[in-house]
Design a protein around this motif. Structure first.
Motif, PDB file in Angstrom:
ATOM      1  N   ILE A 322       0.847  -1.202   0.000  1.00  0.00           N
ATOM      2  CA  ILE A 322       0.000   0.000   0.000  1.00  0.00           C
ATOM      3  C   ILE A 322       0.876   1.244   0.000  1.00  0.00           C
ATOM      4  CG2 ILE A 322      -1.686   1.329   1.328  1.00  0.00           C
ATOM      5  CD1 ILE A 322      -2.724  -1.369   2.412  1.00  0.00           C
ATOM      6  N   ALA A 323       1.907   1.244   0.825  1.00  0.00           N
ATOM      7  CA  ALA A 323       2.802   2.392   0.906  1.00  0.00           C
ATOM      8  C   ALA A 323       3.488   2.647  -0.425  1.00  0.00           C
ATOM      9  CB  ALA A 323       3.844   2.175   2.002  1.00  0.00           C
ATOM     10  N   THR A 324       3.922   1.575  -1.095  1.00  0.00           N
ATOM     11  CA  THR A 324       4.629   1.723  -2.366  1.00  0.00           C
ATOM     12  C   THR A 324       3.745   2.382  -3.416  1.00  0.00           C
ATOM     13  OG1 THR A 324       5.960  -0.230  -1.842  1.00  0.00           O
ATOM     14  CG2 THR A 324       5.942   0.486  -4.134  1.00  0.00           C
ATOM     15  N   VAL A 325       2.455   2.102  -3.372  1.00  0.00           N
ATOM     16  CA  VAL A 325       1.526   2.753  -4.301  1.00  0.00           C
ATOM     17  C   VAL A 325       1.585   4.271  -4.129  1.00  0.00           C
ATOM     18  CG1 VAL A 325      -0.910   3.053  -4.890  1.00  0.00           C
ATOM     19  CG2 VAL A 325      -0.011   0.769  -4.456  1.00  0.00           C
ATOM     20  N   THR A 326       1.785   4.743  -2.902  1.00  0.00           N
ATOM     21  CA  THR A 326       1.820   6.186  -2.646  1.00  0.00           C
ATOM     22  C   THR A 326       3.192   6.788  -2.889  1.00  0.00           C
ATOM     23  OG1 THR A 326       2.417   6.052  -0.276  1.00  0.00           O
ATOM     24  CG2 THR A 326       0.090   5.805  -0.848  1.00  0.00           C
ATOM     25  N   TYR A 327       4.234   5.960  -2.916  1.00  0.00           N
ATOM     26  CA  TYR A 327       5.587   6.488  -3.070  1.00  0.00           C
ATOM     27  C   TYR A 327       5.938   6.812  -4.520  1.00  0.00           C
ATOM     28  CZ  TYR A 327       6.455   4.803   1.703  1.00  0.00           C
ATOM     29  OH  TYR A 327       6.410   4.565   3.057  1.00  0.00           O
ATOM     30  N   ARG A 328       5.386   6.046  -5.435  1.00  0.00           N
ATOM     31  CA  ARG A 328       5.747   6.251  -6.836  1.00  0.00           C
ATOM     32  C   ARG A 328       4.528   6.761  -7.601  1.00  0.00           C
ATOM     33  NH1 ARG A 328      10.969   3.746  -6.836  1.00  0.00           N
ATOM     34  NH2 ARG A 328      11.323   4.505  -8.940  1.00  0.00           N
ATOM     35  N   SER A 329       4.712   7.086  -8.852  1.00  0.00           N
ATOM     36  CA  SER A 329       3.679   7.830  -9.562  1.00  0.00           C
ATOM     37  C   SER A 329       3.023   7.036 -10.681  1.00  0.00           C
ATOM     38  CB  SER A 329       4.285   9.097 -10.177  1.00  0.00           C
ATOM     39  OG  SER A 329       5.069   8.763 -11.310  1.00  0.00           O
ATOM     40  N   GLY A 330       1.813   7.469 -11.051  1.00  0.00           N
ATOM     41  CA  GLY A 330       1.106   6.890 -12.178  1.00  0.00           C
ATOM     42  C   GLY A 330       1.853   7.054 -13.489  1.00  0.00           C
ATOM     43  N   PRO A 331       2.353   8.270 -13.819  1.00  0.00           N
ATOM     44  CA  PRO A 331       3.069   8.439 -15.086  1.00  0.00           C
ATOM     45  C   PRO A 331       4.270   7.525 -15.232  1.00  0.00           C
ATOM     46  CG  PRO A 331       2.470  10.570 -14.168  1.00  0.00           C
ATOM     47  CD  PRO A 331       2.116   9.547 -13.131  1.00  0.00           C
ATOM     48  N   ARG A 336       6.829   2.294 -17.276  1.00  0.00           N
ATOM     49  CA  ARG A 336       7.577   1.103 -16.881  1.00  0.00           C
ATOM     50  C   ARG A 336       6.793  -0.181 -17.095  1.00  0.00           C
ATOM     51  NH1 ARG A 336       9.972   1.454 -10.992  1.00  0.00           N
ATOM     52  NH2 ARG A 336      10.736  -0.594 -11.633  1.00  0.00           N
ATOM     53  N   PHE A 337       5.507  -0.153 -16.753  1.00  0.00           N
ATOM     54  CA  PHE A 337       4.732  -1.388 -16.724  1.00  0.00           C
ATOM     55  C   PHE A 337       3.579  -1.423 -17.725  1.00  0.00           C
ATOM     56  CE2 PHE A 337       6.079  -0.508 -12.252  1.00  0.00           C
ATOM     57  CZ  PHE A 337       7.098  -1.449 -12.197  1.00  0.00           C
ATOM     58  N   GLY A 338       2.915  -0.278 -17.896  1.00  0.00           N
ATOM     59  CA  GLY A 338       1.728  -0.274 -18.734  1.00  0.00           C
ATOM     60  C   GLY A 338       0.732  -1.323 -18.267  1.00  0.00           C
ATOM     61  N   ARG A 339       0.135  -2.030 -19.223  1.00  0.00           N
ATOM     62  CA  ARG A 339      -0.805  -3.109 -18.893  1.00  0.00           C
ATOM     63  C   ARG A 339      -0.189  -4.483 -19.131  1.00  0.00           C
ATOM     64  NH1 ARG A 339      -5.676  -3.186 -18.064  1.00  0.00           N
ATOM     65  NH2 ARG A 339      -5.993  -4.979 -19.455  1.00  0.00           N
ATOM     66  N   ARG A 340       1.134  -4.516 -19.183  1.00  0.00           N
ATOM     67  CA  ARG A 340       1.804  -5.771 -19.500  1.00  0.00           C
ATOM     68  C   ARG A 340       1.683  -6.774 -18.357  1.00  0.00           C
ATOM     69  NH1 ARG A 340       5.381  -1.948 -21.157  1.00  0.00           N
ATOM     70  NH2 ARG A 340       6.840  -2.339 -19.438  1.00  0.00           N
ATOM     71  N   ARG A 341       1.511  -8.025 -18.708  1.00  0.00           N
ATOM     72  CA  ARG A 341       1.463  -9.107 -17.737  1.00  0.00           C
ATOM     73  C   ARG A 341       2.828  -9.774 -17.666  1.00  0.00           C
ATOM     74  NH1 ARG A 341      -2.359 -13.136 -19.612  1.00  0.00           N
ATOM     75  NH2 ARG A 341      -2.065 -14.090 -17.557  1.00  0.00           N
ATOM     76  N   ALA A 349      -4.364 -14.868 -13.342  1.00  0.00           N
ATOM     77  CA  ALA A 349      -4.332 -15.407 -11.986  1.00  0.00           C
ATOM     78  C   ALA A 349      -4.787 -14.337 -11.005  1.00  0.00           C
ATOM     79  CB  ALA A 349      -2.923 -15.879 -11.637  1.00  0.00           C
ATOM     80  N   LEU A 350      -5.298 -14.773  -9.854  1.00  0.00           N
ATOM     81  CA  LEU A 350      -5.690 -13.835  -8.810  1.00  0.00           C
ATOM     82  C   LEU A 350      -4.486 -13.380  -7.981  1.00  0.00           C
ATOM     83  CD1 LEU A 350      -9.024 -15.438  -7.543  1.00  0.00           C
ATOM     84  CD2 LEU A 350      -8.710 -13.558  -9.177  1.00  0.00           C
ATOM     85  N   CYS A 351      -3.387 -14.122  -8.043  1.00  0.00           N
ATOM     86  CA  CYS A 351      -2.139 -13.700  -7.433  1.00  0.00           C
ATOM     87  C   CYS A 351      -1.437 -12.724  -8.389  1.00  0.00           C
ATOM     88  CB  CYS A 351      -1.261 -14.915  -7.142  1.00  0.00           C
ATOM     89  SG  CYS A 351      -1.792 -15.845  -5.670  1.00  0.00           S
ATOM     90  N   PRO A 352      -0.292 -12.143  -8.010  1.00  0.00           N
ATOM     91  CA  PRO A 352       0.386 -11.189  -8.890  1.00  0.00           C
ATOM     92  C   PRO A 352       0.519 -11.708 -10.310  1.00  0.00           C
ATOM     93  CG  PRO A 352       1.436 -11.192  -6.760  1.00  0.00           C
ATOM     94  CD  PRO A 352       0.393 -12.273  -6.714  1.00  0.00           C
ATOM     95  N   GLU A 357       1.743  -5.611 -10.512  1.00  0.00           N
ATOM     96  CA  GLU A 357       1.444  -6.437  -9.344  1.00  0.00           C
ATOM     97  C   GLU A 357       2.697  -7.158  -8.846  1.00  0.00           C
ATOM     98  OE1 GLU A 357      -3.164  -7.813  -9.890  1.00  0.00           O
ATOM     99  OE2 GLU A 357      -1.691  -8.763 -11.213  1.00  0.00           O
ATOM    100  N   THR A 358       3.495  -7.661  -9.775  1.00  0.00           N
ATOM    101  CA  THR A 358       4.717  -8.352  -9.369  1.00  0.00           C
ATOM    102  C   THR A 358       5.708  -7.371  -8.748  1.00  0.00           C
ATOM    103  OG1 THR A 358       5.755  -8.129 -11.566  1.00  0.00           O
ATOM    104  CG2 THR A 358       4.401 -10.077 -11.174  1.00  0.00           C
ATOM    105  N   TYR A 359       5.702  -6.137  -9.232  1.00  0.00           N
ATOM    106  CA  TYR A 359       6.560  -5.093  -8.648  1.00  0.00           C
ATOM    107  C   TYR A 359       6.169  -4.814  -7.206  1.00  0.00           C
ATOM    108  CZ  TYR A 359       8.199  -0.283  -7.811  1.00  0.00           C
ATOM    109  OH  TYR A 359       8.739   0.852  -7.261  1.00  0.00           O
ATOM    110  N   LEU A 360       4.880  -4.648  -6.962  1.00  0.00           N
ATOM    111  CA  LEU A 360       4.407  -4.400  -5.603  1.00  0.00           C
ATOM    112  C   LEU A 360       4.662  -5.609  -4.708  1.00  0.00           C
ATOM    113  CD1 LEU A 360       0.998  -2.621  -6.336  1.00  0.00           C
ATOM    114  CD2 LEU A 360       3.133  -1.560  -5.568  1.00  0.00           C
ATOM    115  N   ASP A 361       4.450  -6.799  -5.246  1.00  0.00           N
ATOM    116  CA  ASP A 361       4.682  -8.023  -4.481  1.00  0.00           C
ATOM    117  C   ASP A 361       6.136  -8.110  -4.042  1.00  0.00           C
ATOM    118  OD1 ASP A 361       3.608 -10.791  -3.690  1.00  0.00           O
ATOM    119  OD2 ASP A 361       5.383 -11.304  -4.863  1.00  0.00           O
ATOM    120  N   HIS A 362       7.043  -7.774  -4.955  1.00  0.00           N
ATOM    121  CA  HIS A 362       8.469  -7.814  -4.619  1.00  0.00           C
ATOM    122  C   HIS A 362       8.804  -6.771  -3.554  1.00  0.00           C
ATOM    123  CE1 HIS A 362      12.816  -8.081  -5.054  1.00  0.00           C
ATOM    124  NE2 HIS A 362      12.856  -6.775  -5.253  1.00  0.00           N
TER     125      HIS A 362
END
Length: 532
Positions: A322-331, A336-341, A349-352, A357-362
């Motif tokens: 949750i914190a990481t979502v607030t630390y970095r930006s949408g642009p 970096r990620f776009g909508r890429r899986r 999958a319901l997991c990352p 999602e994998t970035y936040l998980d890491h």
């Protein structure tokens, strides 16, 4: 140890944890093991990502799910590698506890410590009978001790801002400190501390209460930014430093830098506040509240008394995500990620699954055993309580005077009465008519008025004569740029004619709140120019 508590033997526990089927233990079962006392040595096995090993170790849990399916089921059950990783981590920590204790080490390497035997009275009435400050320093203190810079940290940072001979590991502000760097060690003596309430060597919830020899845990008193600053100035007293050349901080450190100037205006020359605020605002408070809630909902948190058991790693992981979502930006994330899986060839999958999602998980995995959960609760709460408005300052000053006038017995009685005072309201909050809300709540200065609130102007008036650098970043969603504009406008309204305000647009930086850690050219360059 285990036999004394009436639990299973260590050898039996070791054999049990070694069995693959034990990876599907439930949390209550694990917590009944009466784990051994903690050790400060961290097992490197728990530091690496479980993505490297989980698929092998989690197979039994998946097999159990497959066994539960009926032959004529319409669809196969989904797999949950993220939950398997959590179970594997819990089992690994259980296994470690047999010999060494599951509690990780929160040290970042060698640092120096300063110990005060004099008690520290805290704003909300708590007392630390004695305390320790962990610190590191760079450069040389000149003869008249006039070249010292106090560097304040963000929420989860240690005193290790730059490498030292004793600890060559790169620090969190490695490129910003050194000969010719923005904090030039050829000119300045830089001191950085771990804050009171932290877990990197300074006294905090994981420290031992000298009264009974046990971890403070959630018996640790509530602290404020001002409490942290007062402890830092005790350290400066120990150095014999009467006046700082500058107080410098980013994020939470930017809050402390302003607080230091308000508390000790005669002891500071220049002030630098980057991506900070003069008072915490609802969005930031809400995000930190959410992090604390998911952490405290982890059964392993055990109301803060987890130091002899398994730390609440699941709650900490989610809180960090949750914190990481607030630390970095949408642009930045769009680029970096776009909508890429992560693997488009596999079913969703319901997991990352998506790269973001994998970035936040890491980020969560990396942090969940590096920082003490109770410290996260206490330090983030101190950020929420921050308010340099005159009314709040007067309230806290009056409370401190009341506590100073009480005897130790009176103070204990007052603390006991306050410990049970926080209850949920009988009725849930309801939206108020718009005409009352506009009168009750202040809004960003830039969008409502050309003049800051009088209360804040009065509160920052002690800084009217201090050269001050205020920096903000347009892509920052945790401390939006209007909050730094509020600081600059308020200082000017208070009579400060030496305010430098810099705002980095999205064309300059897309890194959001973390820009202060990454942008040596613009953040570092402006600091270097300002310090001279």
């Amino acid at each position: 140890m285990f036999a004394r508590h009436g639990a299973i033997s260590a050898s039996r526990l070791a054999r049990s944890v070694g069995k693959p089927t034990q990876l599907s233990w439930t949390t209550p079962q694990i917590r009944q093991l009466h784990l051994s006392p903690l050790s400060r040595a961290q097992d490197p096995q728990t530091s690496r990502s479980f993505h490297d090993t989980t698929s092998q170790r989690a197979q039994p849990a998946l097999a159990e799910v497959e066994e539960q399916q009926t032959p004529d089921s319409s669809n196969p059950a989904l797999q949950f590698p993220c939950l398997d990783a959590r179970e594997a981590r819990t089992a690994s920590l259980s296994n470690r506890s047999v010999s060494s204790g599951p509690e990780p080490s929160y040290a970042t390497g060698s640092h120096r410590t300063w110990h005060s035997h004099a008690p520290l009275l805290l704003d909300w009435g708590g007392v630390l009978p004695q305390f320790t400050i962990a610190y590191e320093s760079w450069g040389k203190l000149n003869e008249d001790k006039s070249n010292a810079i106090l560097l304040h940290t963000g929420l989860s940072a240690s005193s290790h801002a730059h490498s030292t001979e004793a600890n060559p590991k790169p620090g969190w502000w490695e490129k910003f400190i050194g000969p010719g760097a923005p904090l030039d060690t050829n000119k300045y003596f830089i001191i950085c501390t771990n804050v009171i309430g932290g877990c990197y060597g300074s006294t905090g919830p994981s420290s031992i209460d000298p009264a009974d020899g046990q971890n403070y845990a959630t018996r640790f008193p509530i602290v404020t930014m001002e409490d942290m600053v007062r402890a830092q100035f005790r350290l400066l007293d120990g150095f014999g430093i009467e006046k700082l050349y500058a107080s410098v901080g980013c994020s939470m450190g930017g809050m402390q830098s302003l607080a230091a100037g308000v508390l000790f205006p005669e002891r500071i020359g220049k002030i630098v506040s980057v991506s900070g605020c003069a008072r915490s605002h609802p969005y930031s408070i809400a995000m930190r509240h959410t992090q604390r809630q998911v952490l405290m909902m982890d059964p392993n948190w055990a109301r803060g008394f987890y130091y002899n058991g398994i730390p609440p790693h699941s709650g900490m992981k989610l809180a960090r995500e949750i914190a990481t979502v607030t630390y970095r930006s949408g642009p930045e994330w769009e680029q970096r990620f776009g909508r890429r899986r992560a693997d488009p060839s596999r079913p969703p999958a319901l997991c990352p699954d998506f790269l973001i999602e994998t970035y936040l998980d890491h980020a969560g995995e990396k942090f969940c055993l590096e920082y003490d959960a109770n410290s996260l609760l206490y330090v983030s709460k101190a950020m929420d309580l921050f308010d340099l408005g005159q009314e709040h300052q007067e309230q806290m000053s009056n409370l401190r005077q009341q506590n100073l006038s009480h005897s130790p017995a009176d103070q204990n009685e007052a603390r006991d009465s306050r410990s049970c005072s926080l209850t949920l309201p009988a009725e849930p909050y309801e939206e108020q008519p718009s005409e009352t809300t506009t009168k009750s709540f202040s809004e960003p200065v830039s969008s409502t008025s050309s003049r800051p609130p009088d209360d804040l102007v009065a509160g920052l008036s002690p800084l009217r004569n201090h050269p001050t650098l205020v920096m903000g970043v347009a892509s920052d969603i945790l401390f939006p740029a209007w909050q730094q504009r509020e600081i600059a406008d308020t200082l000017r309204a208070a009579g400060n004619h030496r305010v430098t305000h810099v705002e980095l647009g999205e064309d300059t930086s897309l890194f959001g709140h973390d820009t202060f850690l990454l942008d040596l050219q613009h953040i570092g360059g402006n600091i270097r120019s300002f310090l001279g």
